[in-house]
Design a protein around this motif. Structure first.
Motif, PDB file in Angstrom:
ATOM      1  N   ALA A  63      -6.120 -21.652  10.531  1.00  0.00           N
ATOM      2  CA  ALA A  63      -7.297 -21.349  11.350  1.00  0.00           C
ATOM      3  C   ALA A  63      -7.305 -22.206  12.612  1.00  0.00           C
ATOM      4  N   ALA A  64      -7.003 -23.483  12.471  1.00  0.00           N
ATOM      5  CA  ALA A  64      -6.983 -24.372  13.633  1.00  0.00           C
ATOM      6  C   ALA A  64      -5.903 -23.948  14.626  1.00  0.00           C
ATOM      7  N   LEU A  65      -4.752 -23.558  14.122  1.00  0.00           N
ATOM      8  CA  LEU A  65      -3.676 -23.112  15.004  1.00  0.00           C
ATOM      9  C   LEU A  65      -4.049 -21.804  15.689  1.00  0.00           C
ATOM     10  N   TRP A  66      -4.671 -20.899  14.958  1.00  0.00           N
ATOM     11  CA  TRP A  66      -5.091 -19.637  15.555  1.00  0.00           C
ATOM     12  C   TRP A  66      -6.080 -19.897  16.690  1.00  0.00           C
ATOM     13  N   ILE A  67      -7.047 -20.785  16.448  1.00  0.00           N
ATOM     14  CA  ILE A  67      -8.034 -21.111  17.479  1.00  0.00           C
ATOM     15  C   ILE A  67      -7.349 -21.766  18.672  1.00  0.00           C
ATOM     16  N   THR A  68      -6.424 -22.682  18.418  1.00  0.00           N
ATOM     17  CA  THR A  68      -5.714 -23.352  19.509  1.00  0.00           C
ATOM     18  C   THR A  68      -4.964 -22.349  20.374  1.00  0.00           C
ATOM     19  N   VAL A  69      -4.305 -21.408  19.727  1.00  0.00           N
ATOM     20  CA  VAL A  69      -3.522 -20.422  20.466  1.00  0.00           C
ATOM     21  C   VAL A  69      -4.430 -19.483  21.262  1.00  0.00           C
ATOM     22  N   HIS A  70      -5.554 -19.076  20.686  1.00  0.00           N
ATOM     23  CA  HIS A  70      -6.391 -18.077  21.343  1.00  0.00           C
ATOM     24  C   HIS A  70      -7.403 -18.659  22.325  1.00  0.00           C
ATOM     25  N   VAL A  71      -7.839 -19.884  22.110  1.00  0.00           N
ATOM     26  CA  VAL A  71      -8.806 -20.474  23.037  1.00  0.00           C
ATOM     27  C   VAL A  71      -8.136 -20.833  24.366  1.00  0.00           C
ATOM     28  N   GLY A  72      -6.886 -21.136  24.332  1.00  0.00           N
ATOM     29  CA  GLY A  72      -6.179 -21.515  25.555  1.00  0.00           C
ATOM     30  C   GLY A  72      -5.621 -20.336  26.322  1.00  0.00           C
ATOM     31  N   THR A  73      -6.341 -19.226  26.351  1.00  0.00           N
ATOM     32  CA  THR A  73      -5.859 -18.042  27.062  1.00  0.00           C
ATOM     33  C   THR A  73      -6.824 -17.651  28.169  1.00  0.00           C
ATOM     34  N   MET A  74      -6.342 -16.836  29.073  1.00  0.00           N
ATOM     35  CA  MET A  74      -7.207 -16.330  30.136  1.00  0.00           C
ATOM     36  C   MET A  74      -8.266 -15.388  29.556  1.00  0.00           C
ATOM     37  N   GLY A  75      -7.936 -14.697  28.480  1.00  0.00           N
ATOM     38  CA  GLY A  75      -8.916 -13.814  27.849  1.00  0.00           C
ATOM     39  C   GLY A  75     -10.146 -14.580  27.389  1.00  0.00           C
ATOM     40  N   PHE A  76      -9.932 -15.747  26.786  1.00  0.00           N
ATOM     41  CA  PHE A  76     -11.055 -16.562  26.342  1.00  0.00           C
ATOM     42  C   PHE A  76     -11.837 -17.088  27.543  1.00  0.00           C
ATOM     43  N   VAL A 116     -17.811 -14.233  31.529  1.00  0.00           N
ATOM     44  CA  VAL A 116     -18.678 -13.051  31.431  1.00  0.00           C
ATOM     45  C   VAL A 116     -19.947 -13.404  30.676  1.00  0.00           C
ATOM     46  N   TRP A 117     -19.813 -14.152  29.575  1.00  0.00           N
ATOM     47  CA  TRP A 117     -20.987 -14.563  28.811  1.00  0.00           C
ATOM     48  C   TRP A 117     -21.949 -15.366  29.690  1.00  0.00           C
ATOM     49  N   THR A 118     -21.424 -16.270  30.489  1.00  0.00           N
ATOM     50  CA  THR A 118     -22.255 -17.095  31.375  1.00  0.00           C
ATOM     51  C   THR A 118     -22.961 -16.234  32.414  1.00  0.00           C
ATOM     52  N   VAL A 119     -22.218 -15.326  33.048  1.00  0.00           N
ATOM     53  CA  VAL A 119     -22.812 -14.467  34.081  1.00  0.00           C
ATOM     54  C   VAL A 119     -23.894 -13.576  33.467  1.00  0.00           C
ATOM     55  N   VAL A 120     -23.620 -12.971  32.310  1.00  0.00           N
ATOM     56  CA  VAL A 120     -24.615 -12.108  31.652  1.00  0.00           C
ATOM     57  C   VAL A 120     -25.847 -12.919  31.278  1.00  0.00           C
ATOM     58  N   TRP A 121     -25.644 -14.098  30.754  1.00  0.00           N
ATOM     59  CA  TRP A 121     -26.761 -14.976  30.359  1.00  0.00           C
ATOM     60  C   TRP A 121     -27.650 -15.287  31.560  1.00  0.00           C
ATOM     61  N   LEU A 122     -27.041 -15.721  32.630  1.00  0.00           N
ATOM     62  CA  LEU A 122     -27.822 -16.105  33.801  1.00  0.00           C
ATOM     63  C   LEU A 122     -28.461 -14.891  34.469  1.00  0.00           C
TER      64      LEU A 122
END
Length: 163
Positions: free
Chosen positions: A40-53, A59-65
Motif C-alpha cells: 500500500a505504501a509503495l502504491w501510494i508513493t508511485v501514484h502520489v508522485g504523478t502529474m495526475g495526482f 482541480v479539487w482546490t479550484v472547485v473548492w474555492l
C-alpha cells in the motif's frame, strides 16, 4: 598467463560452467517480500508522485474555492462551507492529507531504495562473474596462440629440406 603454464593448469569449461551462479530475479524476489502495508505504501508513493495526482489536487482546490466564491456572490449563505479568502477548512484538509501521506511516501521511498540496492548487488555479482569468465576466455586464447606458435614451428621444421 605465465609462459610455462600448460593448458592442463586451466580449469575445464565444464568446471567453469559449474561455478556459475544461477541468475536471480531480484525484481520478483523484492516484490514478493512485501507485506500488504508495504504494498500500500509503495502504491501510494508511485501514484502520489504523478502529474495526475497534482492535477487532481489542483482541480479539487479550484472547485473548492470557486464553489464557495460563487455561493457567496449569489447570496447562497446556506451553501457556503468555507469563506473564499480564508479557506480554513481547505487548509485543514490539505494539512491532514500531507500529514498522512508523508510517512507513507517515506516508507515507499525506503522500499524503492532497498530494491535499488538489491539490483546494484545483483549487477555487481553478474559483473564479477563476467570478469572471471572473460579472464578464462583470454587464458584459453593465450594457450591456443602458444600452441599454434609451437605447431607452426614444428610444421616449419618439417618443411625444411633435409641436408
Amino acid at each position: 598467463m605465465a609462459a610455462n603454464q600448460t593448458p592442463a593448469a586451466l580449469p575445464s569449461v565444464p568446471e567453469i560452467l559449474s561455478q556459475r551462479t544461477p541468475r536471480k530475479r531480484v525484481n520478483e524476489q523484492h516484490a514478493e517480500s512485501f507485506s500488504p502495508m508495504e504494498r500500500a505504501a509503495l502504491w501510494i508513493t508511485v501514484h502520489v508522485g504523478t502529474m495526475g495526482f497534482f492535477i487532481l489536487i489542483a482541480v479539487w482546490t479550484v472547485v473548492w474555492l470557486c464553489w464557495n466564491l460563487l455561493a457567496q456572490m449569489r447570496g447562497w449563505t446556506g451553501m457556503i462551507f468555507d469563506q473564499p479568502w480564508s479557506f480554513l477548512i481547505w487548509l485543514f484538509i490539505s494539512n491532514l492529507l500531507q500529514i498522512h501521506l508523508m510517512p507513507l511516501i517515506m516508507v515507499g521511498q525506503n522500499l524503492q531504495a532497498r530494491h535499488s540496492e538489491l539490483r546494484a548487488d545483483h549487477a555487481y555479482d553478474v559483473t564479477v562473474q563476467n570478469e572471471y569468465e572473460t579472464e578464462m576466455i583470454l587464458r584459453y586464447l593465450q594457450t591456443i596462440c602458444e600452441d599454434l606458435e609451437k605447431l607452426s614451428e614444428r610444421v616449419a621444421a618439417l618443411e625444411k629440406p633435409a641436408p
